[in-house]
Design an enzyme around this catalytic site. Structure first.
Site, PDB file in Angstrom:
ATOM      1  N   GLY A 178     -10.455  -7.666  -0.923  1.00 38.13           N
ATOM      2  CA  GLY A 178     -11.723  -7.970  -0.267  1.00 38.13           C
ATOM      3  C   GLY A 178     -11.654  -8.788   1.007  1.00 38.13           C
ATOM      4  N   LYS A 200       1.555  -9.229 -10.256  1.00 40.65           N
ATOM      5  CA  LYS A 200       0.372  -8.871  -9.475  1.00 40.65           C
ATOM      6  C   LYS A 200      -0.601  -8.079 -10.351  1.00 40.65           C
ATOM      7  CE  LYS A 200      -0.967  -6.424  -5.219  1.00 40.65           C
ATOM      8  NZ  LYS A 200      -1.808  -5.370  -5.822  1.00 40.65           N
ATOM      9  N   THR A 202       3.632  -5.178 -10.250  1.00 44.84           N
ATOM     10  CA  THR A 202       2.229  -4.794 -10.442  1.00 44.84           C
ATOM     11  C   THR A 202       2.008  -4.356 -11.887  1.00 44.84           C
ATOM     12  OG1 THR A 202       1.996  -4.117  -8.138  1.00 44.84           O
ATOM     13  CG2 THR A 202       0.412  -3.222  -9.705  1.00 44.84           C
ATOM     14  N   ASP A 214      -5.543 -11.186  -3.770  1.00 48.64           N
ATOM     15  CA  ASP A 214      -5.538  -9.858  -3.150  1.00 48.64           C
ATOM     16  C   ASP A 214      -6.872  -9.194  -3.438  1.00 48.64           C
ATOM     17  OD1 ASP A 214      -4.312  -7.265  -2.153  1.00 48.64           O
ATOM     18  OD2 ASP A 214      -4.723  -6.719  -4.228  1.00 48.64           O
ATOM     19  N   SER A 260       5.714  -1.526  -0.665  1.00 45.27           N
ATOM     20  CA  SER A 260       5.344  -0.795  -1.876  1.00 45.27           C
ATOM     21  C   SER A 260       6.478   0.074  -2.413  1.00 45.27           C
ATOM     22  CB  SER A 260       4.132   0.088  -1.574  1.00 45.27           C
ATOM     23  OG  SER A 260       3.838   0.952  -2.656  1.00 45.27           O
ATOM     24  N   TYR A 280       6.489  -1.398 -10.052  1.00 45.50           N
ATOM     25  CA  TYR A 280       5.802  -1.227 -11.329  1.00 45.50           C
ATOM     26  C   TYR A 280       6.829  -1.378 -12.448  1.00 45.50           C
ATOM     27  CZ  TYR A 280       2.108   0.797  -8.471  1.00 45.50           C
ATOM     28  OH  TYR A 280       1.144   0.998  -7.528  1.00 45.50           O
ATOM     29  N   ARG A 306     -10.454   7.997  -9.863  1.00 43.95           N
ATOM     30  CA  ARG A 306     -10.846   7.943  -8.457  1.00 43.95           C
ATOM     31  C   ARG A 306     -11.575   9.230  -8.068  1.00 43.95           C
ATOM     32  NH1 ARG A 306      -4.867   5.432  -7.043  1.00 43.95           N
ATOM     33  NH2 ARG A 306      -5.105   3.683  -8.500  1.00 43.95           N
ATOM     34  N   THR A 350       0.863  -1.187   0.000  1.00 41.58           N
ATOM     35  CA  THR A 350       0.000   0.000   0.000  1.00 41.58           C
ATOM     36  C   THR A 350       0.895   1.232   0.000  1.00 41.58           C
ATOM     37  OG1 THR A 350      -0.170  -0.166   2.415  1.00 41.58           O
ATOM     38  CG2 THR A 350      -1.983  -1.072   1.134  1.00 41.58           C
ATOM     39  N   GLY A 351       0.638   2.146  -0.906  1.00 39.23           N
ATOM     40  CA  GLY A 351       1.501   3.304  -1.070  1.00 39.23           C
ATOM     41  C   GLY A 351       1.100   4.484  -0.206  1.00 39.23           C
ATOM     42  N   GLY A 368      -4.565  -5.520   2.477  1.00 43.80           N
ATOM     43  CA  GLY A 368      -4.094  -4.145   2.432  1.00 43.80           C
ATOM     44  C   GLY A 368      -4.885  -3.233   3.331  1.00 43.80           C
ATOM     45  N   ARG A 369      -6.144  -2.979   2.986  1.00 40.96           N
ATOM     46  CA  ARG A 369      -6.950  -2.048   3.781  1.00 40.96           C
ATOM     47  C   ARG A 369      -7.065  -2.453   5.252  1.00 40.96           C
ATOM     48  NH1 ARG A 369      -9.924  -1.469  -1.317  1.00 40.96           N
ATOM     49  NH2 ARG A 369      -9.959   0.733  -1.961  1.00 40.96           N
ATOM     50  N   ARG A 383      -9.384  -0.013  -7.443  1.00 39.58           N
ATOM     51  CA  ARG A 383      -8.915   1.355  -7.638  1.00 39.58           C
ATOM     52  C   ARG A 383      -8.543   1.648  -9.097  1.00 39.58           C
ATOM     53  NH1 ARG A 383      -7.517   3.894  -2.993  1.00 39.58           N
ATOM     54  NH2 ARG A 383      -5.784   5.053  -3.902  1.00 39.58           N
ATOM     55  N   HIS A 442      -6.441  -4.571  -8.019  1.00 36.42           N
ATOM     56  CA  HIS A 442      -5.910  -3.358  -7.385  1.00 36.42           C
ATOM     57  C   HIS A 442      -6.896  -2.768  -6.382  1.00 36.42           C
ATOM     58  CE1 HIS A 442      -2.192  -0.971  -8.103  1.00 36.42           C
ATOM     59  NE2 HIS A 442      -2.820  -0.076  -7.363  1.00 36.42           N
TER      60      HIS A 442
END
Length: 406
Positions: free
Chosen positions: A320, A263, A167, A318, A119, A142, A176, A91-92, A341-342, A290, A287
């Site tokens: 949910g 990823k 990624t 990855d 990240s 990336y 977003r 997570t950035g 992540g979240r 996002r 992602h």
């Protein structure tokens, strides 16, 4: 409170029993514009919601009288031994959530016996994170051009990282809208109302001013907002490019000596092509919703990808994950492990390192309890016999599944 050998001294954890409890509290700990970044996604948030709701498309099918008095949650992911099949996702700009966020996550993960995927856009540099770690972790990148990606690969290797997660689902930045409406743009838009909201979070504001840990330290030197904007510019100019293709991934395979994962895979044919290139694993991911909205939920794509890979490489999921039963369903559908992540960001916002540790421990307890009730001793014994698709009706006595089990 003591659980799984970890002694909790933070009294506030007693009222936080689930990841969703942490989510509700986390939303009050940071300004609205930061929360829009943490919790938001692309367009109408259909994929964000779908990543969660798709787990409801599956029932668990328990066995009784299984006779197990202990459980084995341990496994190995990307060559890294872990105490449970849950790693932290990359997570950035974690400094937006908490100035010490990247270090909080590393230390918390190690204490519960798991590992992090750090990240490219981490608020602390790859060298700083490596110095804070006692164990080996993985690095996310990336596949950019202009030498930036190559330089980051060298830095990660020199810092001791031996597993690289590339990624590939960001050829352009997703739309977003929620972030834009909240003022989280480049640069951020600060109105009197938003400044008032920031003033209502004095601890967050104090940490931002004092520590100035906001942007991606791997991409730009310096501190504060100026450095943060510079790091975003580098990322979008050099690491987000629509012309990147399979040749770029093949180049990375040729030039990375350690384990290499891709990823952002949601199709079986893409997964097979990655494995044919010699990659060690694929991460089924959209992602976190996002990027492309109305995109297939990660767990919905998982069975097809896992079947196509057919054991030739590791398959991770990855997106949910909020419950231990979500992890169990993912493993039964073909994943070797999951990334979260979240949930870690929720824990970070609420209580920093202790919050992340508690979130991971909650997930571990839920997995172990779920295995007990399911009648399974070892996470590696989970398979399709332990899940059943939810039916949408009965037509002439024939149950119609929501999702094919292939």
């Amino acid at each position: 409170m003591k659980a799984f050998g970890f002694d909790w001294r933070w009294s506030g954890s007693a009222d936080l029993l689930s990841v969703d409890d942490y989510r509700r509290v986390a939303g009050r700990k940071v300004p609205r514009m930061v929360w829009a970044y943490i919790e938001g996604g692309a367009d109408d948030l259909r994929t964000v919601a779908g990543n969660r709701s798709a787990f409801d498309d599956w029932w668990l099918v328990p066995s009784v009288l299984a006779g197990h008095d202990s459980h084995d949650l341990s496994t190995t992911v990307a060559g890294l031994p872990v105490s449970m099949p849950v790693l932290t996702a990359p997570t950035g700009f974690n400094g937006l959530t908490r100035w010490s966020g990247d270090l909080d996550t590393i230390r918390a993960a190690e204490r519960v016996g798991t590992r992090c995927v750090v990240s490219t856009a981490s608020t602390w540099s790859v060298e700083e994170v490596a110095s804070a770690a006692r164990e080996q972790h993985a690095f996310q990148l990336y596949p950019g051009s202009g030498g930036v990606a190559a330089a980051l690969m060298r830095r990660a290797w020199d810092a001791g990282f031996r597993s690289l997660f590339v990624t590939v689902d960001v050829p352009a930045v997703g739309n977003r809208e929620g972030e834009k409406r909240a003022g989280m743009g480049v640069p951020p838009v600060l109105t009197p109302r938003r400044l008032l909201d920031v003033s209502r979070h004095p601890r967050w504001a104090y940490d931002v001013v004092r520590h100035r840990r906001i942007g991606g330290r791997n991409l730009a030197s310096g501190d504060g907002v100026t450095a943060a904007l510079a790091s975003i510019e580098v990322q979008e100019r050099h690491l987000v490019q629509s012309r990147l293709n399979w040749d770029d991934l093949a180049w990375m395979r040729d030039n990375w000596q350690g384990r290499l994962f891709v990823k952002g895979v949601l199709r079986a044919d893409d997964a097979v092509r990655a494995v044919d290139l010699g990659l060690d694993g694929v991460v089924v991911s959209n992602h976190g919703g996002r990027q492309l909205d109305s995109c297939v939920p990660s767990v919905t794509a998982l069975p097809e990808v896992a079947d196509a890979v057919a054991g030739r490489a590791e398959v991770l999921l990855d997106g949910g994950i909020r419950r231990g039963t979500d992890v169990i369903k993912a493993l039964a559908l073909g994943a070797d492990a999951v990334l979260v992540g979240r949930p870690c960001l929720y824990g970070m916002a609420v209580a920093g390192e202790q919050g992340v540790e508690h979130v991971l421990t909650i997930l571990r307890a839920e997995i172990e309890r779920g295995l007990t009730l399911l009648g399974v001793r070892d996470v590696r014994d989970l398979d399709r016999s332990h899940v059943r698709p939810v039916s949408i009706g009965d037509q002439n006595g024939v149950s119609i599944p929501l999702i094919a089990t292939q």
